[in-house]
Design an enzyme around this catalytic site. Sequence first.
Site, short mmCIF file in Angstrom:
data_model
loop_
_atom_site.label_atom_id
_atom_site.label_comp_id
_atom_site.label_asym_id
_atom_site.label_seq_id
_atom_site.Cartn_x
_atom_site.Cartn_y
_atom_site.Cartn_z
N ALA A 198 0.86 -1.19 0.00
CA ALA A 198 0.00 0.00 0.00
C ALA A 198 0.89 1.23 0.00
O ALA A 198 1.98 1.21 0.59
CB ALA A 198 -0.91 0.01 1.23
N SER A 236 0.26 9.33 0.41
CA SER A 236 1.03 10.57 0.21
C SER A 236 2.18 10.71 1.20
O SER A 236 3.20 11.33 0.88
CB SER A 236 0.10 11.78 0.32
N ALA A 293 3.42 7.92 3.42
CA ALA A 293 4.20 6.70 3.70
C ALA A 293 3.71 5.54 2.84
O ALA A 293 2.68 5.65 2.16
CB ALA A 293 4.06 6.34 5.18
N GLN A 294 4.45 4.43 2.90
CA GLN A 294 4.00 3.20 2.26
C GLN A 294 4.24 2.04 3.22
O GLN A 294 4.98 2.15 4.19
CB GLN A 294 4.70 2.96 0.94
N LYS A 324 5.69 0.27 8.08
CA LYS A 324 5.31 1.55 7.47
C LYS A 324 6.55 2.44 7.40
O LYS A 324 7.25 2.61 8.40
CB LYS A 324 4.23 2.21 8.32
N ASP A 340 -9.32 9.71 11.96
CA ASP A 340 -9.33 9.41 10.52
C ASP A 340 -9.90 8.01 10.31
O ASP A 340 -9.39 7.22 9.53
CB ASP A 340 -7.90 9.51 9.98
#
Length: 231
Positions: free
Chosen positions: A32, A35, A37-38, A53, A188
């Site tokens: 995944a 904007s 992190a991945q 992450k 969130d």
Amino acid sequence: PPFGMAEAKAIIQSELGQPVETLFTSFSEPVAAASVAQVHKAVTPEGKTVAVKILRPGVEKRFAADIDSFGFAARLMERASAEGRRLRPVAAVQALEESMKLELDLRMEASALAEMRENTKDDPGFRLPRIDWARTSRRVLTTEWIDGTPMADVPALQAKGYDLIKLGDSIIQSFLRHAIRDGFFHADMHQGNLMVDETGTLVALDLGIMGRLSELDKTVLAEILYGFITR
């Protein structure tokens, strides 16, 4: 789009002081990317499957440049118009800057996760991933890997026989427990950050943005909710 594996591995070695091959027995391509992190799937030498992450390279500089632009526009708005001053755009940009500084330090997310895990450890139908503190730093966060069905995939939830009404109730009740009981909540908690595990338990992910309420805030929120329910 995700950034490259070489960059990801270099960040991990720089942050954690050991190469990826020492820290993990396997380390996947990005599963995944967003904007800031991945995420990679990995397995530790102890045999635990984890989510790793990693902050994007240079994201702090790009964010600082954006904030400069926002700040310039906000100051122009306040100078040029009374309506602009009433909306307080400069204060809004400052609030965004403070919020993003916290989101760009993954130790803050780990801290929020630890606090919320303690708050919710006895809550029915809701849980959070465990933290791997030994593999966590400012730019790297390692947590338990969650196998589950994304809340956004309604057909998959239906195919597995989950009670969608019960899940909806669980989301609302969980959020209100966190906000009104604890005064500390996931700010969130959209469907992209929720999974349903094999037991039907909600699992919340990505605690980069959190909210905190004072005792007065909690009381007012409870009174508004009570008034709404009782009309």
